[in-house]
Scaffold this motif. Structure first.
Motif, PDB file in Angstrom:
ATOM      1  N   UNK A  90      34.434  45.215  52.672  1.00 56.37           N
ATOM      2  CA  UNK A  90      34.034  44.454  51.483  1.00 56.37           C
ATOM      3  C   UNK A  90      34.246  45.265  50.208  1.00 56.37           C
ATOM      4  N   UNK A  91      34.108  46.604  50.300  1.00 56.21           N
ATOM      5  CA  UNK A  91      34.376  47.454  49.138  1.00 56.21           C
ATOM      6  C   UNK A  91      35.823  47.250  48.671  1.00 56.21           C
ATOM      7  N   UNK A  92      36.743  47.203  49.618  1.00 60.30           N
ATOM      8  CA  UNK A  92      38.166  47.046  49.283  1.00 60.30           C
ATOM      9  C   UNK A  92      38.459  45.672  48.682  1.00 60.30           C
ATOM     10  N   UNK A  93      37.787  44.635  49.185  1.00 59.79           N
ATOM     11  CA  UNK A  93      37.994  43.287  48.637  1.00 59.79           C
ATOM     12  C   UNK A  93      37.435  43.194  47.218  1.00 59.79           C
ATOM     13  N   UNK A  94      36.226  43.716  47.020  1.00 61.59           N
ATOM     14  CA  UNK A  94      35.620  43.666  45.677  1.00 61.59           C
ATOM     15  C   UNK A  94      36.482  44.448  44.682  1.00 61.59           C
ATOM     16  N   UNK A  95      36.992  45.585  45.099  1.00 64.48           N
ATOM     17  CA  UNK A  95      37.870  46.346  44.206  1.00 64.48           C
ATOM     18  C   UNK A  95      39.190  45.624  43.948  1.00 64.48           C
ATOM     19  N   UNK A  96      39.696  44.897  44.938  1.00 61.37           N
ATOM     20  CA  UNK A  96      40.921  44.105  44.733  1.00 61.37           C
ATOM     21  C   UNK A  96      40.662  42.979  43.731  1.00 61.37           C
ATOM     22  N   UNK A  97      39.475  42.365  43.806  1.00 66.00           N
ATOM     23  CA  UNK A  97      39.107  41.306  42.861  1.00 66.00           C
ATOM     24  C   UNK A  97      38.949  41.893  41.458  1.00 66.00           C
ATOM     25  N   UNK A  98      38.384  43.084  41.387  1.00 67.55           N
ATOM     26  CA  UNK A  98      38.131  43.767  40.114  1.00 67.55           C
ATOM     27  C   UNK A  98      39.438  44.137  39.411  1.00 67.55           C
ATOM     28  N   UNK A  99      40.382  44.674  40.182  1.00 72.77           N
ATOM     29  CA  UNK A  99      41.627  45.137  39.553  1.00 72.77           C
ATOM     30  C   UNK A  99      42.684  44.030  39.446  1.00 72.77           C
ATOM     31  N   UNK A 100      42.446  42.891  40.082  1.00 75.45           N
ATOM     32  CA  UNK A 100      43.395  41.767  40.017  1.00 75.45           C
ATOM     33  C   UNK A 100      43.598  41.366  38.554  1.00 75.45           C
ATOM     34  N   UNK A 101      44.844  41.192  38.151  1.00 76.27           N
ATOM     35  CA  UNK A 101      45.129  40.879  36.741  1.00 76.27           C
ATOM     36  C   UNK A 101      44.841  39.418  36.404  1.00 76.27           C
ATOM     37  N   UNK A 102      44.553  38.613  37.435  1.00 76.50           N
ATOM     38  CA  UNK A 102      44.300  37.186  37.227  1.00 76.50           C
ATOM     39  C   UNK A 102      42.799  36.884  37.311  1.00 76.50           C
ATOM     40  N   UNK A 103      42.345  35.961  36.482  1.00 78.42           N
ATOM     41  CA  UNK A 103      40.953  35.508  36.559  1.00 78.42           C
ATOM     42  C   UNK A 103      40.739  34.759  37.867  1.00 78.42           C
ATOM     43  N   UNK A 104      39.598  34.978  38.487  1.00 77.71           N
ATOM     44  CA  UNK A 104      39.292  34.352  39.790  1.00 77.71           C
ATOM     45  C   UNK A 104      38.111  33.399  39.642  1.00 77.71           C
ATOM     46  N   UNK A 105      38.355  32.143  39.989  1.00 80.79           N
ATOM     47  CA  UNK A 105      37.290  31.132  39.999  1.00 80.79           C
ATOM     48  C   UNK A 105      36.757  31.042  41.425  1.00 80.79           C
ATOM     49  N   UNK A 106      35.456  31.178  41.597  1.00 76.68           N
ATOM     50  CA  UNK A 106      34.842  31.015  42.911  1.00 76.68           C
ATOM     51  C   UNK A 106      34.377  29.587  43.103  1.00 76.68           C
ATOM     52  N   UNK A 107      34.747  28.993  44.211  1.00 79.19           N
ATOM     53  CA  UNK A 107      34.316  27.630  44.559  1.00 79.19           C
ATOM     54  C   UNK A 107      33.372  27.769  45.751  1.00 79.19           C
ATOM     55  N   UNK A 108      32.070  27.689  45.476  1.00 84.09           N
ATOM     56  CA  UNK A 108      31.051  27.985  46.494  1.00 84.09           C
ATOM     57  C   UNK A 108      30.363  26.679  46.912  1.00 84.09           C
ATOM     58  N   UNK A 109      30.765  26.171  48.079  1.00 83.37           N
ATOM     59  CA  UNK A 109      30.287  24.865  48.530  1.00 83.37           C
ATOM     60  C   UNK A 109      29.050  24.935  49.427  1.00 83.37           C
ATOM     61  N   UNK A 110      28.679  26.160  49.852  1.00 76.95           N
ATOM     62  CA  UNK A 110      27.559  26.280  50.787  1.00 76.95           C
ATOM     63  C   UNK A 110      26.925  27.652  50.725  1.00 76.95           C
ATOM     64  N   UNK A 111      26.133  27.961  51.733  1.00 72.75           N
ATOM     65  CA  UNK A 111      25.320  29.177  51.729  1.00 72.75           C
ATOM     66  C   UNK A 111      26.163  30.454  51.738  1.00 72.75           C
TER      67      UNK A 111
END
Length: 255
Positions: A90-111
């Motif tokens: 999860x550390x690697x994914x969060x860092x990938x999201x952080x350094x990604x040059x594109x804005x990320x929209x989260x679509x959270x449909x459940x828990x």
């Protein structure tokens, strides 16, 4: 349609400069290490794709956004090295999201539980349904949400992180998460959610991509130490998961 694949699924669809990344796993959209690595690599690839202006991150199914990391893999950890590697997922994914040059929209449909909360927190803007309750239950098995804590704290402050972490056995509802700043908007139904995700992503994709990229940098200012910080946190969790307390707690869960 939900996946039956043991290692989960990851699909990306790019249309009109919008990349929709959808993950799934039969166990409430939890993440085995292999799927986390695939997601981190996919985000890095999209970051360098000039055809993509904005990313939508979503999961399969109805009522579970993400149950965090794979429970089976957690139970199997038997040394510090494998523990650190597991929590680094999860550390690697969060860092990938952080350094990604594109804005990320989260679509959270459940828990969302554990790492799933971290995933939502690392998005730049999150739309959710009222079924999108959250919980950080790590204390109940003798560990803590150390890897995802910086991402969660960045969105809901220290007081929100404390409330969520210390009240480890209870769910916080989607409106609590909105009030604290994790979610931008909450909708009654999944159909309404999907409609609004489409409207927002289309609007963002119509803006100057250079302005979007500069805004992404501005939003994440001050997180430059996260590559080291999150891996240190993964090591902390790796040590704790080997403790007698955690071994006993996991035994109960297995039974």
């Amino acid at each position: 349609m939900t996946t039956t694949r043991e290692n989960g699924s990851l699909y990306t669809d790019i249309q009109n400069n919008i990349a929709t990344v959808e993950f799934g796993h039969p166990a409430s959209n939890s993440f085995p290490s292999e799927l986390l690595a695939r997601l981190a690599n996919e985000l890095d690839a999209l970051s360098n794709n000039d055809e993509v202006y904005v990313i939508v991150l979503k999961s399969e199914g109805e009522r579970a956004f993400c149950a965090g990391a794979s429970f089976d893999e957690l139970v199997a950890i038997d040394n510090l090295e494998s523990g650190k590697a597991f929590f680094s997922g999860f550390a690697n994914v969060i860092n990938a999201m952080r350094r990604c040059s594109k804005l990320i929209i989260g679509r959270v449909q459940g828990k969302a539980v554990g790492g799933g909360v971290g995933l939502a927190a690392a998005c730049d803007y999150v739309l959710a349904t009222e079924h999108a309750s959250i919980k950080l239950s790590e204390f109940t098995i003798g560990i803590g949400p150390f890897v995802i804590a910086p991402a969660v704290e960045r969105k809901i402050n220290v007081s929100g992180l404390a409330e969520l972490t210390l009240d480890a056995s209870n769910w916080k509802n989607a409106y609590w998460a909105k009030e604290k700043g994790l979610y931008a908007r909450v909708f009654e139904t999944k159909n309404e959610l999907d409609k609004e995700v489409a409207i927002l992503s289309e609007k963002l994709a119509s803006y100057n991509p250079e302005a979007l990229a500069e805004m992404k940098k501005a939003l994440w200012k001050g997180t430059e130490n996260w590559p080291e910080l999150l891996i240190e946190r993964a090591e902390t969790s790796g040590k704790l998961v080997l403790s007698d307390f955690t071994k006993k707690a996991l035994e109960k869960f297995k039974k």
